[in-house]
Design a protein around this motif. Structure first.
Motif, PDB file in Angstrom:
ATOM      1  N   ALA A  51      14.699  27.844  47.702  1.00 46.41           N
ATOM      2  CA  ALA A  51      13.601  27.271  48.476  1.00 46.41           C
ATOM      3  C   ALA A  51      12.514  28.300  48.744  1.00 46.41           C
ATOM      4  N   GLY A  52      12.871  29.588  48.740  1.00 45.33           N
ATOM      5  CA  GLY A  52      11.888  30.615  49.026  1.00 45.33           C
ATOM      6  C   GLY A  52      12.383  31.991  48.648  1.00 45.33           C
ATOM      7  N   VAL A  53      11.432  32.909  48.483  1.00 45.46           N
ATOM      8  CA  VAL A  53      11.738  34.294  48.100  1.00 45.46           C
ATOM      9  C   VAL A  53      10.830  35.224  48.891  1.00 45.46           C
ATOM     10  N   GLY A  54      11.404  36.339  49.361  1.00 46.41           N
ATOM     11  CA  GLY A  54      10.628  37.396  49.990  1.00 46.41           C
ATOM     12  C   GLY A  54      10.841  38.696  49.237  1.00 46.41           C
ATOM     13  N   ALA A  55       9.771  39.295  48.724  1.00 47.38           N
ATOM     14  CA  ALA A  55       9.876  40.486  47.872  1.00 47.38           C
ATOM     15  C   ALA A  55       9.091  41.641  48.488  1.00 47.38           C
ATOM     16  N   VAL A  56       9.765  42.760  48.716  1.00 44.87           N
ATOM     17  CA  VAL A  56       9.132  43.937  49.308  1.00 44.87           C
ATOM     18  C   VAL A  56       9.076  45.054  48.269  1.00 44.87           C
ATOM     19  N   ALA A  57       7.868  45.524  47.968  1.00 44.73           N
ATOM     20  CA  ALA A  57       7.663  46.671  47.077  1.00 44.73           C
ATOM     21  C   ALA A  57       8.246  46.457  45.694  1.00 44.73           C
ATOM     22  N   GLU A 107       2.599  47.773  61.720  1.00 46.42           N
ATOM     23  CA  GLU A 107       1.655  46.739  62.146  1.00 46.42           C
ATOM     24  C   GLU A 107       2.196  45.334  61.877  1.00 46.42           C
ATOM     25  N   ILE A 108       3.041  45.221  60.879  1.00 47.44           N
ATOM     26  CA  ILE A 108       3.725  43.957  60.615  1.00 47.44           C
ATOM     27  C   ILE A 108       5.195  44.250  60.361  1.00 47.44           C
ATOM     28  N   ASP A 109       6.016  43.246  60.499  1.00 50.11           N
ATOM     29  CA  ASP A 109       7.443  43.366  60.225  1.00 50.11           C
ATOM     30  C   ASP A 109       7.781  42.357  59.137  1.00 50.11           C
ATOM     31  N   ALA A 110       8.040  42.859  57.933  1.00 46.73           N
ATOM     32  CA  ALA A 110       8.308  41.965  56.803  1.00 46.73           C
ATOM     33  C   ALA A 110       9.515  41.078  57.066  1.00 46.73           C
ATOM     34  N   THR A 111      10.527  41.624  57.736  1.00 50.77           N
ATOM     35  CA  THR A 111      11.727  40.845  58.032  1.00 50.77           C
ATOM     36  C   THR A 111      11.394  39.644  58.904  1.00 50.77           C
ATOM     37  N   LYS A 112      10.640  39.857  59.965  1.00 49.75           N
ATOM     38  CA  LYS A 112      10.271  38.770  60.869  1.00 49.75           C
ATOM     39  C   LYS A 112       9.400  37.733  60.163  1.00 49.75           C
ATOM     40  N   ILE A 113       8.445  38.191  59.364  1.00 51.96           N
ATOM     41  CA  ILE A 113       7.557  37.255  58.670  1.00 51.96           C
ATOM     42  C   ILE A 113       8.348  36.367  57.721  1.00 51.96           C
ATOM     43  N   MET A 114       9.284  36.958  56.981  1.00 51.58           N
ATOM     44  CA  MET A 114      10.093  36.166  56.055  1.00 51.58           C
ATOM     45  C   MET A 114      10.972  35.175  56.806  1.00 51.58           C
ATOM     46  N   LEU A 115      11.623  35.640  57.871  1.00 55.92           N
ATOM     47  CA  LEU A 115      12.495  34.744  58.621  1.00 55.92           C
ATOM     48  C   LEU A 115      11.708  33.627  59.299  1.00 55.92           C
ATOM     49  N   ASP A 116      10.513  33.946  59.775  1.00 55.25           N
ATOM     50  CA  ASP A 116       9.662  32.905  60.359  1.00 55.25           C
ATOM     51  C   ASP A 116       9.359  31.822  59.332  1.00 55.25           C
ATOM     52  N   ALA A 117       8.994  32.263  58.109  1.00 53.62           N
ATOM     53  CA  ALA A 117       8.655  31.304  57.044  1.00 53.62           C
ATOM     54  C   ALA A 117       9.859  30.472  56.636  1.00 53.62           C
ATOM     55  N   PHE A 118      11.009  31.134  56.500  1.00 54.93           N
ATOM     56  CA  PHE A 118      12.215  30.402  56.085  1.00 54.93           C
ATOM     57  C   PHE A 118      12.696  29.456  57.199  1.00 54.93           C
ATOM     58  N   THR A 119      12.528  29.876  58.452  1.00 56.12           N
ATOM     59  CA  THR A 119      12.923  29.020  59.573  1.00 56.12           C
ATOM     60  C   THR A 119      12.027  27.786  59.658  1.00 56.12           C
ATOM     61  N   ALA A 120      10.736  27.969  59.408  1.00 54.19           N
ATOM     62  CA  ALA A 120       9.792  26.850  59.501  1.00 54.19           C
ATOM     63  C   ALA A 120      10.059  25.788  58.454  1.00 54.19           C
ATOM     64  N   ALA A 121      10.839  26.138  57.434  1.00 52.37           N
ATOM     65  CA  ALA A 121      11.124  25.169  56.365  1.00 52.37           C
ATOM     66  C   ALA A 121      12.184  24.154  56.760  1.00 52.37           C
ATOM     67  N   ARG A 122      12.726  24.254  57.956  1.00 48.99           N
ATOM     68  CA  ARG A 122      13.772  23.322  58.389  1.00 48.99           C
ATOM     69  C   ARG A 122      13.225  21.908  58.521  1.00 48.99           C
TER      70      ARG A 122
END
Length: 333
Positions: free
Chosen positions: A188-194, A318-333
């Motif tokens: 359903a989704g992917v989060g890629a860092v670096a 300034e941002i937290d990649a972990t939080k941003i990804m989890l926010d996006a994946f959570t919103a998909a509920r």
């Protein structure tokens, strides 16, 4: 690049990667099994789709280290696992790193479990310390393995099959991106860092939420494209060297645009959520998907929001990649 993280009192091996871009089409045999929730744009007003429970619902499970297919993986379960199907995240470590080190650095396991996700951190094949990507010799092996691991997890855990995700750092980010096409729409989704530019889009890409994070001063996986490791090919393991001998990577921005086109997205929209962060968002993708790239001005080969790694460059807070990804994946509920 090997560092000692005194704060965590453990040897930390960074997730540097010397992989090359592949064709991104993989040949994982897992069929698409997502439900409506996986192809609906995150929206607080959209009705939540019913979960798709796996056959593992009703079976007992516990946190810890497990093995499957001759490899080990770490399992972190949310509180009350088994009461209802839970979304699942596969979190992939970088080159010369381990599942344990990735759990410490990306913090996806603890943060994800606290928000109701099952988090699985697999280790790469013994003796390899990294993931094979499309374009490398035998580059479909790890795509296929992750598909088989998901089958195993669905049979032993209570998983919402419509909400399976992948994240990763560096070489692991490349594999996460390769899974979009290699697993044929299963995620359903992917989060890629670096490492989002280590795998190419495919023409038949199916609706998938994509989030990428990359620093402009990354010397390991260059933001602007070119050879990894600053052109030092001796740092690229023999098993990782591309079959066609082409070491050059495309730029991160060109790959973001390529994914947007493959997913039928609209025109990119730029914003600056923080002083050193530029967000390029492509909304309106087919099936309600979205492609987002967070560019860190001056950022190094690091995970935004995590602890700094000496020699890897600037780590932004300034941002937290972990939080941003989890926010996006959570919103998909």
């Amino acid at each position: 690049m090997r560092l000692v993280c005194a704060v965590l009192v453990c040897a930390f091996l960074t997730g540097c990667t010397g992989g090359t871009s592949g064709d991104g089409d993989g040949d994982g045999s897992a069929p698409p099994r997502r439900g409506t929730a996986a192809t609906t744009a995150p929206s607080t007003s959209a009705p939540a789709a019913a979960p798709s429970p796996s056959e593992g619902c009703g079976k007992a499970a516990a946190d810890g280290r497990r093995t499957f297919g001759g490899r080990s993986y770490l399992l972190k379960l949310p509180a009350g696992h088994g009461r209802a199907p839970a979304p699942l995240i596969v979190d992939l470590h970088g080159l010369h790193s381990t599942a344990f080190q990735q759990a410490l650095y990306g913090r996806v396991a603890n943060a994800g479990a606290a928000r109701g996700f099952i988090v699985v951190e697999p280790g790469s094949a013994p003796g390899r310390e990294g993931w094979k990507l499309p374009g490398m010799p035998g580059g479909s092996a790890d795509v296929a393995y992750i598909g088989e691991l998901l089958d195993h997890l669905e049979s032993t855990l209570c998983v919402d099959r419509s909400r399976e995700y992948a994240t990763g750092f560096s070489n692991g980010a490349g594999l996460a991106m390769a899974l979009v096409c290699g697993l044929r729409g299963r995620l359903a989704g992917v989060g890629a860092v670096a490492g989002s530019n280590l795998a190419r889009p495919c023409a038949e890409a199916r609706p998938t939420r994509i989030l990428a994070f990359h620093g402009t001063a990354d010397r390991i996986v260059p933001y602007g494209g070119g050879e990894p490791f600053g052109g030092d090919r001796t740092r690229v393991p023999a098993w990782m060297r591309p079959a066609d001998g082409a070491f050059g990577l495309p730029s991160v921005t060109s790959l973001a645009g390529g994914w947007a086109r493959a997913l039928g997205c609209g025109k990119g929209e730029r914003s600056r959520p923080a002083s050193r962060i530029v967000r390029l968002s492509h909304p309106g993708c087919e099936g309600g998907a979205r492609v987002e790239l967070y560019t860190v001005d001056g950022g190094g080969h690091t995970w935004p929001g995590s602890f700094p790694l000496g020699g890897a460059g600037v780590t932004t807070t300034e941002i937290d990649a972990t939080k941003i990804m989890l926010d996006a994946f959570t919103a998909a509920r």
